[in-house]
Design an enzyme around this catalytic site. Sequence first.
Site, PDB file in Angstrom:
ATOM      1  N   CYS A   2      -1.772   8.138  -3.464  1.00 47.59           N
ATOM      2  CA  CYS A   2      -1.955   9.478  -2.928  1.00 47.59           C
ATOM      3  C   CYS A   2      -2.501   9.406  -1.508  1.00 47.59           C
ATOM      4  O   CYS A   2      -3.427   8.658  -1.225  1.00 47.59           O
ATOM      5  CB  CYS A   2      -2.885  10.352  -3.754  1.00 47.59           C
ATOM      6  SG  CYS A   2      -2.317  10.616  -5.426  1.00 47.59           S
ATOM      7  N   ARG A  28       1.570   5.749   0.530  1.00 45.74           N
ATOM      8  CA  ARG A  28       0.549   5.801  -0.515  1.00 45.74           C
ATOM      9  C   ARG A  28       1.041   6.493  -1.784  1.00 45.74           C
ATOM     10  O   ARG A  28       0.352   6.508  -2.799  1.00 45.74           O
ATOM     11  CB  ARG A  28      -0.701   6.528  -0.001  1.00 45.74           C
ATOM     12  CG  ARG A  28      -1.323   5.871   1.200  1.00 45.74           C
ATOM     13  CD  ARG A  28      -2.564   6.608   1.611  1.00 45.74           C
ATOM     14  NE  ARG A  28      -3.588   6.537   0.588  1.00 45.74           N
ATOM     15  CZ  ARG A  28      -4.446   5.546   0.455  1.00 45.74           C
ATOM     16  NH1 ARG A  28      -4.412   4.540   1.276  1.00 45.74           N
ATOM     17  NH2 ARG A  28      -5.353   5.561  -0.515  1.00 45.74           N
ATOM     18  N   TRP A  75       1.079  10.184  -5.783  1.00 42.82           N
ATOM     19  CA  TRP A  75       1.517   9.131  -6.702  1.00 42.82           C
ATOM     20  C   TRP A  75       0.927   9.537  -8.045  1.00 42.82           C
ATOM     21  O   TRP A  75      -0.288   9.469  -8.245  1.00 42.82           O
ATOM     22  CB  TRP A  75       0.983   7.780  -6.236  1.00 42.82           C
ATOM     23  CG  TRP A  75       1.496   6.596  -6.998  1.00 42.82           C
ATOM     24  CD1 TRP A  75       2.624   5.883  -6.743  1.00 42.82           C
ATOM     25  CD2 TRP A  75       0.881   5.972  -8.129  1.00 42.82           C
ATOM     26  NE1 TRP A  75       2.754   4.862  -7.646  1.00 42.82           N
ATOM     27  CE2 TRP A  75       1.708   4.887  -8.505  1.00 42.82           C
ATOM     28  CE3 TRP A  75      -0.275   6.215  -8.878  1.00 42.82           C
ATOM     29  CZ2 TRP A  75       1.412   4.045  -9.578  1.00 42.82           C
ATOM     30  CZ3 TRP A  75      -0.564   5.377  -9.945  1.00 42.82           C
ATOM     31  CH2 TRP A  75       0.265   4.308 -10.293  1.00 42.82           C
ATOM     32  N   ASN A 101      -7.497  12.344  -4.449  1.00 39.93           N
ATOM     33  CA  ASN A 101      -6.918  11.032  -4.731  1.00 39.93           C
ATOM     34  C   ASN A 101      -7.883  10.345  -5.686  1.00 39.93           C
ATOM     35  O   ASN A 101      -9.074  10.281  -5.412  1.00 39.93           O
ATOM     36  CB  ASN A 101      -6.801  10.256  -3.407  1.00 39.93           C
ATOM     37  CG  ASN A 101      -6.429   8.803  -3.606  1.00 39.93           C
ATOM     38  OD1 ASN A 101      -5.786   8.457  -4.583  1.00 39.93           O
ATOM     39  ND2 ASN A 101      -6.809   7.968  -2.661  1.00 39.93           N
ATOM     40  N   GLY A 102      -7.370   9.840  -6.828  1.00 42.20           N
ATOM     41  CA  GLY A 102      -8.242   9.175  -7.789  1.00 42.20           C
ATOM     42  C   GLY A 102      -8.021   9.735  -9.173  1.00 42.20           C
ATOM     43  O   GLY A 102      -6.999  10.369  -9.447  1.00 42.20           O
ATOM     44  N   GLU A 479       5.860 -15.267  -4.383  1.00 45.08           N
ATOM     45  CA  GLU A 479       5.903 -14.147  -3.440  1.00 45.08           C
ATOM     46  C   GLU A 479       7.358 -13.718  -3.196  1.00 45.08           C
ATOM     47  O   GLU A 479       7.655 -12.528  -3.104  1.00 45.08           O
ATOM     48  CB  GLU A 479       5.196 -14.548  -2.140  1.00 45.08           C
ATOM     49  CG  GLU A 479       5.237 -13.529  -1.026  1.00 45.08           C
ATOM     50  CD  GLU A 479       4.672 -12.151  -1.379  1.00 45.08           C
ATOM     51  OE1 GLU A 479       4.099 -11.981  -2.462  1.00 45.08           O
ATOM     52  OE2 GLU A 479       4.854 -11.228  -0.562  1.00 45.08           O
ATOM     53  N   LYS A 483       8.669  -9.916  -4.020  1.00 51.57           N
ATOM     54  CA  LYS A 483       9.295  -9.046  -3.005  1.00 51.57           C
ATOM     55  C   LYS A 483      10.619  -8.510  -3.534  1.00 51.57           C
ATOM     56  O   LYS A 483      10.934  -7.333  -3.395  1.00 51.57           O
ATOM     57  CB  LYS A 483       9.570  -9.806  -1.695  1.00 51.57           C
ATOM     58  CG  LYS A 483       8.396 -10.113  -0.813  1.00 51.57           C
ATOM     59  CD  LYS A 483       7.791  -8.939  -0.083  1.00 51.57           C
ATOM     60  CE  LYS A 483       6.729  -8.248  -0.867  1.00 51.57           C
ATOM     61  NZ  LYS A 483       5.412  -8.749  -0.886  1.00 51.57           N
ATOM     62  N   GLU A 486      10.159  -5.902  -6.302  1.00 51.90           N
ATOM     63  CA  GLU A 486       9.553  -4.671  -5.796  1.00 51.90           C
ATOM     64  C   GLU A 486      10.543  -3.737  -5.115  1.00 51.90           C
ATOM     65  O   GLU A 486      10.488  -2.535  -5.330  1.00 51.90           O
ATOM     66  CB  GLU A 486       8.516  -5.025  -4.722  1.00 51.90           C
ATOM     67  CG  GLU A 486       7.152  -5.300  -5.213  1.00 51.90           C
ATOM     68  CD  GLU A 486       6.223  -5.540  -4.034  1.00 51.90           C
ATOM     69  OE1 GLU A 486       6.478  -6.448  -3.227  1.00 51.90           O
ATOM     70  OE2 GLU A 486       5.243  -4.807  -3.924  1.00 51.90           O
ATOM     71  N   HIS A 502      10.988 -26.540 -19.225  1.00 46.81           N
ATOM     72  CA  HIS A 502      10.308 -26.295 -20.501  1.00 46.81           C
ATOM     73  C   HIS A 502      10.600 -24.893 -21.018  1.00 46.81           C
ATOM     74  O   HIS A 502       9.801 -24.328 -21.755  1.00 46.81           O
ATOM     75  CB  HIS A 502       8.802 -26.499 -20.348  1.00 46.81           C
ATOM     76  CG  HIS A 502       8.430 -27.903 -19.994  1.00 46.81           C
ATOM     77  ND1 HIS A 502       8.305 -28.901 -20.931  1.00 46.81           N
ATOM     78  CD2 HIS A 502       8.211 -28.497 -18.798  1.00 46.81           C
ATOM     79  CE1 HIS A 502       7.994 -30.044 -20.330  1.00 46.81           C
ATOM     80  NE2 HIS A 502       7.938 -29.817 -19.021  1.00 46.81           N
ATOM     81  N   LYS A 602       1.177   1.700  -1.949  1.00 48.32           N
ATOM     82  CA  LYS A 602       0.649   0.543  -1.234  1.00 48.32           C
ATOM     83  C   LYS A 602      -0.743   0.139  -1.686  1.00 48.32           C
ATOM     84  O   LYS A 602      -1.054  -1.020  -1.831  1.00 48.32           O
ATOM     85  CB  LYS A 602       0.642   0.822   0.256  1.00 48.32           C
ATOM     86  CG  LYS A 602       0.263  -0.408   1.032  1.00 48.32           C
ATOM     87  CD  LYS A 602       0.902  -0.438   2.364  1.00 48.32           C
ATOM     88  CE  LYS A 602       0.712  -1.781   3.007  1.00 48.32           C
ATOM     89  NZ  LYS A 602       1.541  -2.822   2.392  1.00 48.32           N
TER      90      LYS A 602
END
Length: 607
Positions: A2, A28, A75, A101-102, A479, A483, A486, A502, A602
Amino acid sequence: MCGIIGVVQKRGQVAPFLHQALKRLEYRGYDSVGMTTISSGHLHMKKDKGKIEEVHKKLNLDEMPGSIGIGHTRWATHGAPSQYNAHPHFDCSNEIAVVHNGVIDNFLELREELGSKGHKFSSETDTEVIPHMLEDYILDGMSLTEALTEVTHRIEGTYAIVAMTTKQDGKIVCTRDGNPLVIGKREGATYVSSDIPAFLPMTKDMILLLDGEVATLTTDGVEIRKLSNGAEVERETIEISWTADQAQKGGFPHFMLKEIHEQPDAIRNTLRLRPEVLQEAAKLIHEAKRVYFLAMGTSGYAAIAGKHMFASLAGILPDFELASDFSDTVYNALSEKDCVVAITQSGETTDTMMAVKYAKTFGVRVIALTNVVGSSITRIADHTVITQAGPEIGVAATKTFMVQLTALAQMALALSELTGFLDNKVIEAKRRFLEAMPDIVSEVISRNEERARRLAGLLYDQPSLLFLGRGISQATAEEGALKLKEISYNHAEAYSAGQSKHGPIALVQDDYPVFFIAPRDETRNRIIGNIMEMKARGASIISVIERSDEELKGLSDHWFAIPDGIEPEFSTMPYVVPLQLFSYYMARRKGFDPDKPRNLAKSVTVL
Ligand code: F6R
């Protein structure tokens, strides 16, 4: 999670600014958006589900009257993305507007209490209890600042809240606990936002708001008070070193691509960290009995690469723990002799903050490695190392990963110098090598971008891809896979190449794409063995290798070339770049927006 913006200015319409500021905060969260302004004693509101520009096309966000306003890009946590769940939220008489936000943990209980007093709710959000509570307190004769202070005494959870009311026009009130809010100031206007880039084109003068404080913003400036006793707080203005240009796309189609291209400069700037800052970090690590690296996501992969750097360059092997699981892993096995290095580009990730707070209850010393001056982590850490990537807007981290690696490498060398683990001449040679890294990364970008684009054209519809590496290259592989997941939504999995036989090898059949991160370090012969195993099962091999490595080129269907002779401890820095570019072009090829991947935000400020 948010994005919040608020502005009170002497004259002129705020709506176009709010709209642009929300766009700068869209990383955000972007499932719905809303704005409210006050003009002629009335609230004006526009909000809807969808990304900002979709909503703007429908509602024209720029056409709202008034020189005071708040906005929010969401969000979703409580309540699905929808018009009625979008912020701002209002009281019963539409005189108070709130963005948040929260998460308010006790909202159900508060909602029931307010419902029984006759308040009518029009959303499923936790946020909506706030304007209704404010309504009651203001009816009791409180100012908006006093009312918001009272609200914070009743709510439990984490929050950044911004509120305004037609009854007390000309001011915005805000408070925070666990979620970011920064204040910006210039002649005739005051701003509040979740992040600096929102108001960066208007001012570089920032004032921090800390947890447990409430701020009242007017066109003349800001007054900050403690929530606990109402005492006024003096707070100095900080000048932001970031430029407004850094928060623009600068001719690139996406922030992510721009930020990949900014990596050489980001490394260069981070190499200028003051030696005393690195030495203090090295001292704290040296004095510790046990050292834990804590982080999430991409920062976690920087931590794993950092662990290899510390082992090889400084002879200590820190434990890496996912911040989200730290308290469940260490239990009470912590003491004041231990040291935590918390790695978080935003400095706001709740998982990392909670882990650090847990560690602090045992007296553990904390070093924060972050990209954001004044972020929450910097306020609880004993020592802070600030990386110099500038603002990162793309949701998928790229340049902040690079500068975390740069800083960790320098910290490991500072520790080695302190303990004498490596000879000074060797340390100097390693430092000189790091100095060359900006040019190396620059070359890797220019030589591999077109290759990455073409490979994406070949592999975009692959349902699954495997990324393998050994030693530090496993962090690079992790990484690369993250990426890809995502932003292009291909299933991608990273594994230790040693472990691949394995289990994961069972996935492999004809043309299954397997990426190998294969620098010419001491893992090379074993990696060749793993490549042969995969080839024997029909895998299509894509390798990231040294430019002159003809043997591996011969074993690969496709390859990305990195300059020869990279110091093994620093290999993640150039070797990850083709993987970043490949993910970016995969997302583009599939028609996805790499800057705004679905379901992600983010800065993750929920547990
Ligand atoms: C990946 C990504 C996330 C973050 C993670 C931690 O591209 O951006 O995985 O790395 O959410 O964020 P910070 O570093 O802000 O703590």
